[in-house]
Write an enzyme that holds these catalytic residues in place. Structure first.
Site, PDB file in Angstrom:
ATOM      1  N   THR A 186       0.857  -1.186   0.000  1.00  0.00           N
ATOM      2  CA  THR A 186       0.000   0.000   0.000  1.00  0.00           C
ATOM      3  C   THR A 186       0.894   1.238   0.000  1.00  0.00           C
ATOM      4  OG1 THR A 186      -0.010   0.072   2.385  1.00  0.00           O
ATOM      5  CG2 THR A 186      -1.793  -1.145   1.343  1.00  0.00           C
ATOM      6  N   GLU A 332      -5.848  -3.044  -1.495  1.00  0.00           N
ATOM      7  CA  GLU A 332      -6.382  -4.126  -0.656  1.00  0.00           C
ATOM      8  C   GLU A 332      -7.553  -4.863  -1.302  1.00  0.00           C
ATOM      9  OE1 GLU A 332      -5.424  -1.177   0.429  1.00  0.00           O
ATOM     10  OE2 GLU A 332      -4.863  -1.180   2.547  1.00  0.00           O
ATOM     11  N   LYS A 437     -13.252  19.224  10.167  1.00  0.00           N
ATOM     12  CA  LYS A 437     -14.355  19.397  11.110  1.00  0.00           C
ATOM     13  C   LYS A 437     -14.394  20.854  11.518  1.00  0.00           C
ATOM     14  CE  LYS A 437     -16.810  16.146  13.741  1.00  0.00           C
ATOM     15  NZ  LYS A 437     -16.856  15.149  14.774  1.00  0.00           N
ATOM     16  N   TRP A 442     -18.933  18.373   9.584  1.00  0.00           N
ATOM     17  CA  TRP A 442     -17.979  17.960   8.562  1.00  0.00           C
ATOM     18  C   TRP A 442     -18.122  18.768   7.287  1.00  0.00           C
ATOM     19  CZ3 TRP A 442     -18.384  11.874   8.631  1.00  0.00           C
ATOM     20  CH2 TRP A 442     -17.701  11.400   9.757  1.00  0.00           C
TER      21      TRP A 442
HETATM   22  P1  AMP Z   1      -4.630   2.726  -3.306  1.00  0.00           P
HETATM   23  O1  AMP Z   1      -4.587   1.560  -2.422  1.00  0.00           O
HETATM   24  O2  AMP Z   1      -3.339   3.466  -3.391  1.00  0.00           O
HETATM   25  O3  AMP Z   1      -5.163   2.361  -4.647  1.00  0.00           O
HETATM   26  O4  AMP Z   1      -5.648   3.778  -2.671  1.00  0.00           O
HETATM   27  C1  AMP Z   1      -6.962   3.435  -2.340  1.00  0.00           C
HETATM   28  C2  AMP Z   1      -7.713   4.670  -1.942  1.00  0.00           C
HETATM   29  O5  AMP Z   1      -7.849   5.551  -3.056  1.00  0.00           O
HETATM   30  C3  AMP Z   1      -9.137   4.432  -1.506  1.00  0.00           C
HETATM   31  O6  AMP Z   1      -9.219   3.990  -0.171  1.00  0.00           O
HETATM   32  C4  AMP Z   1      -9.746   5.815  -1.702  1.00  0.00           C
HETATM   33  O7  AMP Z   1      -9.432   6.692  -0.634  1.00  0.00           O
HETATM   34  C5  AMP Z   1      -9.051   6.303  -2.929  1.00  0.00           C
HETATM   35  N1  AMP Z   1      -9.897   6.069  -4.091  1.00  0.00           N
HETATM   36  C6  AMP Z   1      -9.850   5.068  -4.974  1.00  0.00           C
HETATM   37  N2  AMP Z   1     -10.789   5.208  -5.924  1.00  0.00           N
HETATM   38  C7  AMP Z   1     -11.481   6.337  -5.622  1.00  0.00           C
HETATM   39  C8  AMP Z   1     -12.585   7.027  -6.217  1.00  0.00           C
HETATM   40  N3  AMP Z   1     -13.152   6.592  -7.331  1.00  0.00           N
HETATM   41  N4  AMP Z   1     -13.018   8.146  -5.604  1.00  0.00           N
HETATM   42  C9  AMP Z   1     -12.451   8.606  -4.477  1.00  0.00           C
HETATM   43  N5  AMP Z   1     -11.406   8.011  -3.880  1.00  0.00           N
HETATM   44  C10 AMP Z   1     -10.915   6.886  -4.444  1.00  0.00           C
END
Ligand code: AMP
Length: 542
Positions: A186, A332, A437, A442
């Site tokens: 990650t 994940e 906040k 929010w």
């Molecule tokens: P990663 O593991 O680096 O792919 O990041 C995952 C995170 O990216 C998610 O938990 C979200 O916070 C963000 N994310 C992924 N897709 C979207 C989306 N379509 N809109 C908003 N946030 C997103």
């Protein structure tokens, strides 16, 4: 009663075997210079994957040992995708955009034995390699100078030379579908990066989900330009989905700056492409300044990784007739988990209401929102809570890292905040760590960003919460203007009035040349908060 069905394992080898035989005449093109591609059929890639597996065995790779890649999206990377899991080993795609310290941490943590590196990335790997104790061999793809790697005390071999010495057949072992096939770390925006380990079964099921009509609807008539890199979340599963469906792949190599993908689309005519919103925004900006290239081959543009602003979708709809399909997922979740296909029978305006959401779960994935006490909240389109997810391609833990806080009753806590409507469409309003906040209420940084970016003069907008004596926190909008634009903070605030709640209107504005991005192309709000705390941002308060 037990079923009468055969217990046939779902493995990466079965995906690859299908692709290289049934769709052996389809294949992958790699951009090797602007306007120039190299070609290989899946049959040829299959034969080269067998050679690579033979070479890795000869180098001592046995059992579930890890083979890392430090590569752009190219044919050789695809060969590693095909060979490494199928030989029973574990493919570890290293993110080339991480700092050397982080690359070394991750490679040591995963205990990588061999790294395959593109010659153009040698200078980046050179900083990390001496610190990666577990690695004994580096395979260099390309004939560029490898001098910078020589002091690290590792065996350095040329990829093509080791492949040339091996036969085109490999004795692929039987593997258990629940065993590890590949791993990804990650992005680690909080704490150390954590390893997600995909099984053969999870990759198989995820690939099939990606191919379905409700997923990415990929088939053998498609050519997929994977702008999302193969070192990030398996390029959203597109390489295996292509092998499974027979779609051709168009791999952009290192050529990711807006101008080159646009040229590649114009020339190579892909039908599907996937990238984060920042990239599509750059492409839009580039095309507005340099009109002419033809995007009409694209029937589908996949977009996710961060929220897709409505203005971006509308611009692609209206200016190029190209549909953006919004999806949500995480490293994940393999990553595809939700997709924003609107319900049938709606007009354009009604569809847009659903297209801008993060979508509804694809079959196999369960999503819900919970309150601070972990109690499930109703899908009423109003209640806001943390999104939790579970399913056969959702991780149930991290590699060698207990993180019980991330799991709750068998669900993964995503760290995303949002609401779910009665039709199961999810709308994310924030990350738990980014929420603002203000006076106990929010403010959604995501919604503010997406609205500000709708202003024609704005190229990028990131919103963070900054301390405020009266309201505890207030939003600070960090904005990048389009070339030649000169709109002021007051004008932007006036423009926002009526578009968001009055008390959301930011009084703090900062105009910058670029918003810092994470290694996976998202706004790096941690850096912005630090820059603000260190008074490195010029803030105008109005
Ligand atoms: P990663 O593991 O680096 O792919 O990041 C995952 C995170 O990216 C998610 O938990 C979200 O916070 C963000 N994310 C992924 N897709 C979207 C989306 N379509 N809109 C908003 N946030 C997103």
């Amino acid at each position: 009663m037990r079923s009468t069905m055969q217990d046939f394992p779902l493995t990466v080898r079965s995906i690859v075997a299908h692709g290289v035989s049934v769709h052996g005449d389809h294949g992958a093109r790699t951009v090797i210079a602007p306007g120039q591609v190299s070609r290989a059929t899946y049959a040829e890639i299959g034969a080269r994957a067998a050679r690579l597996a033979g070479a890795l065995r000869r180098l001592g790779i046995v059992g579930d040992q890890r083979v890392a890649t430090f590569q752009w999206s190219n044919q050789q990377h695809l060969e590693a995708y095909a060979a490494v899991p199928a030989m029973g080993a574990v493919l570890h795609t290293l993110n080339i955009r991480l700092a050397a310290e982080q690359v070394a941490y991750i490679a040591n943590h995963a205990e990588d034995q061999v790294i395959i590196v593109d010659d153009s990335l040698i200078p980046l790997l050179a900083g990390a390699l001496p610190k990666i104790d577990s690695v004994h061999t580096v395979l260099v793809n390309g004939d560029g100078d490898a001098f910078a790697l020589e002091d690290a005390g590792k065996q350095i071999l040329r990829y093509e030379e080791v492949l040339a010495a091996e036969p085109e057949e490999f004795d692929w072992p039987a593997v258990d579908e629940r065993d590890a096939a590949s791993m990804c770390y990650t992005s680690g925006t909080t704490g150390n990066p954590k390893g997600v380990v995909y099984s053969h079964r999870s990759l198989w099921l995820h690939s099939q989900a990606a191919c379905t009509a409700q997923g990415f609807s990929i088939n053998a008539d498609d050519t997929i330009l994977t702008i999302v890199p193969m070192f990030h979340a398996n390029a959203w599963g597109l390489p295996y989905a292509a092998l499974m469906s027979g779609a051709n792949l168009l791999l952009p190599g290192p050529f990711l700056q807006a101008q080159t993908p646009v040229g590649t689309i114009d020339q190579e005519r892909p039908t599907v492409s996937g990238a984060v919103p920042t990239i599509w925004n750059d492409i839009l900006n580039h095309l507005r300044n340099n009109p002419g290239p033809d995007l009409s081959s694209l029937r589908l543009v996949l977009c996710g990784g961060s929220a897709v602003p409505r203005s971006l979708m509308e611009a692609f709809d209206k200016e190029f007739g190209v549909r953006i399909l919004h999806a949500w997922g995480m490293t994940e979740t393999s990553p595809l988990a939700a997709i924003a296909r609107p319900p049938a029978g709606l007009d354009e305006e009604e569809m847009m209401r659903f297209r801008v959401t993060q979508g509804r779960p694809i079959a196999g994935v369960d999503l819900r929102i919970v309150d601070d006490n972990g109690i499930e909240l109703p899908a009423d389109g109003k209640s806001i809570g943390e999104l939790e997810v579970r399913g056969p391609w959702v991780t149930g833990g991290y590699y060698r890292d207990d993180d019980p806080e991330k799991f709750h009753d068998g669900w993964l806590r995503t760290g995303d905040i949002g609401r779910v409507d009665p039709l199961h469409y999810v709308t994310l309003t924030d990350r738990t760590k980014d929420v603002i906040k203000s006076g106990g209420e929010w403010i959604s940084s995501v919604e503010l960003e997406n609205t500000i970016i709708g202003h024609p003069d704005v190229l990028q907008a990131a919103v963070i919460g900054v301390p405020d004596e009266r309201w505890q926190e207030r939003p600070l909008a960090v904005v990048v203007l389009r070339d030649g634009a000169s709109v002021t903070a007051e004008e932007l605030r006036t423009w926002l009035t009526g578009r968001v709640a009055k008390w959301w209107l930011p009084e703090n504005w900062s105009f910058v040349d670029a918003v810092p991005l994470t290694a996976t192309g998202k706004y790096d709000k941690k850096v912005l908060r630090r820059q603000h705390a260190d008074q490195l941002l010029t803030v105008q308060t109005i």
